[in-house]
Design a protein around this motif. Structure first.
Motif, PDB file in Angstrom:
ATOM      1  N   MET A 107       0.369  -0.983  -0.061  1.00 60.33           N
ATOM      2  CA  MET A 107       0.153  -0.028  -0.025  1.00 60.33           C
ATOM      3  C   MET A 107       0.600   1.522   0.030  1.00 60.33           C
ATOM      4  O   MET A 107       0.265   1.994  -0.843  1.00 60.33           O
ATOM      5  CB  MET A 107      -1.619   0.377   1.689  1.00 60.33           C
ATOM      6  N   PRO A 108       2.266   1.147   0.534  1.00 56.72           N
ATOM      7  CA  PRO A 108       3.102   2.419   0.363  1.00 56.72           C
ATOM      8  C   PRO A 108       3.028   2.657  -0.612  1.00 56.72           C
ATOM      9  O   PRO A 108       2.995   3.976  -1.342  1.00 56.72           O
ATOM     10  CB  PRO A 108       4.063   2.510   1.331  1.00 56.72           C
ATOM     11  N   TYR A 111      -0.191   4.546  -3.149  1.00 60.17           N
ATOM     12  CA  TYR A 111      -0.077   5.812  -2.094  1.00 60.17           C
ATOM     13  C   TYR A 111       1.130   6.585  -2.546  1.00 60.17           C
ATOM     14  O   TYR A 111       0.739   7.537  -3.407  1.00 60.17           O
ATOM     15  CB  TYR A 111       0.137   5.975  -0.508  1.00 60.17           C
ATOM     16  N   ARG A 112       1.860   6.145  -2.307  1.00 55.99           N
ATOM     17  CA  ARG A 112       3.430   7.047  -2.755  1.00 55.99           C
ATOM     18  C   ARG A 112       2.901   7.552  -4.452  1.00 55.99           C
ATOM     19  O   ARG A 112       3.521   9.325  -5.222  1.00 55.99           O
ATOM     20  CB  ARG A 112       5.069   6.813  -2.260  1.00 55.99           C
ATOM     21  N   PHE A 114       0.352   6.987  -6.622  1.00 58.61           N
ATOM     22  CA  PHE A 114      -1.198   7.364  -6.676  1.00 58.61           C
ATOM     23  C   PHE A 114      -0.379   9.219  -6.389  1.00 58.61           C
ATOM     24  O   PHE A 114      -1.411   9.857  -7.112  1.00 58.61           O
ATOM     25  CB  PHE A 114      -1.809   7.220  -5.915  1.00 58.61           C
ATOM     26  N   GLN A 115      -0.081   9.666  -5.535  1.00 58.60           N
ATOM     27  CA  GLN A 115       0.204  10.828  -5.093  1.00 58.60           C
ATOM     28  C   GLN A 115       0.698  11.624  -6.318  1.00 58.60           C
ATOM     29  O   GLN A 115       1.053  13.143  -6.023  1.00 58.60           O
ATOM     30  CB  GLN A 115       0.548  11.027  -3.416  1.00 58.60           C
ATOM     31  N   LEU A 123      -7.008  11.238  -1.767  1.00 62.17           N
ATOM     32  CA  LEU A 123      -6.779   9.657  -1.443  1.00 62.17           C
ATOM     33  C   LEU A 123      -7.210   9.558   0.554  1.00 62.17           C
ATOM     34  O   LEU A 123      -6.117   9.806   1.253  1.00 62.17           O
ATOM     35  CB  LEU A 123      -5.847   9.141  -1.664  1.00 62.17           C
ATOM     36  N   SER A 124      -7.991   8.895   1.399  1.00 59.15           N
ATOM     37  CA  SER A 124      -7.880   8.908   2.388  1.00 59.15           C
ATOM     38  C   SER A 124      -8.270   7.068   2.325  1.00 59.15           C
ATOM     39  O   SER A 124      -8.640   6.201   1.684  1.00 59.15           O
ATOM     40  CB  SER A 124      -8.937   9.365   3.313  1.00 59.15           C
ATOM     41  N   PHE A 125      -8.098   6.748   3.612  1.00 58.74           N
ATOM     42  CA  PHE A 125      -8.344   5.209   4.163  1.00 58.74           C
ATOM     43  C   PHE A 125      -8.369   5.308   5.606  1.00 58.74           C
ATOM     44  O   PHE A 125      -8.270   6.058   6.112  1.00 58.74           O
ATOM     45  CB  PHE A 125      -6.584   4.545   4.304  1.00 58.74           C
ATOM     46  N   PHE A 285      -7.063   4.759  -9.958  1.00 59.93           N
ATOM     47  CA  PHE A 285      -6.609   4.015  -8.913  1.00 59.93           C
ATOM     48  C   PHE A 285      -5.860   2.960  -9.107  1.00 59.93           C
ATOM     49  O   PHE A 285      -5.375   1.838  -8.814  1.00 59.93           O
ATOM     50  CB  PHE A 285      -7.519   4.137  -7.684  1.00 59.93           C
ATOM     51  N   MET A 289      -2.396   0.884  -9.363  1.00 62.07           N
ATOM     52  CA  MET A 289      -2.263  -0.224  -8.652  1.00 62.07           C
ATOM     53  C   MET A 289      -1.776  -0.938  -9.393  1.00 62.07           C
ATOM     54  O   MET A 289      -0.983  -1.140  -9.269  1.00 62.07           O
ATOM     55  CB  MET A 289      -3.487  -0.745  -7.689  1.00 62.07           C
TER      56      MET A 289
END
Length: 308
Positions: A107-108, A111-112, A114-115, A123-125, A285, A289
């Motif tokens: 996931m990190p 996230y990195r 995608f950002q 983007l929230s989890f 996303f 991913m």
């Protein structure tokens, strides 16, 4: 009055020249003059004073220009924002992750990346139980969830894709009498108390485990935990044995033993979403991913599932 008329008026007012305005608007000067004249007639307001030296705004036209300039700028901004959202370049995406599921290995990275590519996306989890994630997904308060395949594969309107293939294990505290064995089978634990998650939270898990026990010729004594978190806690302290997947965070606990087994269901980790959720960021996303994790060849499942 149309947006086109406002655009024509604002452009002429900025240029104070029909010729220059027509060039910027890619229309002929006579056509632009007709548009402005029609606008004046519709509003019953003289917008420009035409002189031998050119044109200038009337006081009424000047007042209208100030207001319409803001209006047109806001309109352009709103359209651009909507276009970005439609293209998946901005907006918000809310993602749920099953409690006690290890996603730290991938996931990190997602996230990195995608950002970096979509900095304007919020983007929230959040973590949640099986029941919570599914209810929030149906309610539209979550856009996507990371959960186990067997939990959602036959749920109405739910689409999913594999993220990580997982295995099932018989799990117990390292202090359990059987923990020192090289291997443990279901037949070995037929007299043990099974710690299972309640059907209220997850209606799929317990029946599947009880069925496979029945196929091995026994009905176990059962303690039901309200949530996955509670189930894992009970196993960790030695209150019984259970069957958990390899993505469970308990697998990283050195005081708990995992013995691989064959199950009749698929405990793999999947990402799932509601086919009635039209947030364009879902596909953005998913594509991002898959590129990061090398999952471009994974199929989408559940689209043609017949529900009963």
């Amino acid at each position: 009055m149309t947006i086109a008329q406002i655009k024509y008026f604002v452009t002429v007012a900025k240029c104070l020249s029909f010729t220059k305005a027509a060039e910027q608007l890619f229309v002929s000067q006579p056509a632009l003059s007709r548009h402005i004249k029609n606008m004046e007639e519709e509003l019953n307001i003289q917008l420009f004073v035409r002189t031998s030296n050119g044109i200038r705004l009337t006081p009424a036209g000047s007042s209208l220009y100030v207001g319409m300039l803001d209006m047109y700028s806001n309109y352009i901004e709103m359209v651009q924002k909507a276009e970005k959202i439609q293209k998946g370049l901005s907006g918000s995406l809310k993602i749920g992750i099953l409690d006690q599921t290890n996603v730290a290995d991938f996931m990190p990275l997602i996230y990195r990346d995608f950002q970096k590519n979509y900095a304007n996306v919020d983007l929230s989890f959040q973590e949640g139980s099986f029941k919570y994630l599914l209810s929030e997904l149906y309610a539209g308060r979550l856009d996507m969830i990371f959960t186990l395949k067997f939990e959602i594969e036959r749920k109405e309107s739910i689409i999913y894709q594999y993220v990580s293939r997982s295995k099932d294990y018989i799990v117990m505290s390292k202090f359990h009498p059987l923990a020192g064995n090289e291997s443990v089978t279901l037949d070995d634990v037929k007299n043990e108390t099974f710690v299972l998650i309640s059907e209220e939270d997850n209606p799929e898990s317990a029946p599947l485990i009880l069925q496979i026990c029945k196929e091995h010729g026994f009905v176990p004594q059962v303690h039901y935990a309200k949530t996955l978190t509670e189930q894992i806690l009970w196993i960790a302290v030695g209150m019984g044995v259970s069957i958990l997947d390899s993505r469970c965070t308990l697998k990283m606990n050195p005081d708990v033993k995992f013995f691989e087994m064959d199950s009749n269901w698929d405990p793999s980790l999947v990402v799932a979403w509601n086919q009635n959720n039209y947030n364009p960021l879902i596909s953005v996303f998913l594509k991002n991913m898959n590129q990061v994790l090398g999952l471009e060849n994974e199929d989408i499942h559940g689209l043609n599932l017949e529900m009963h």
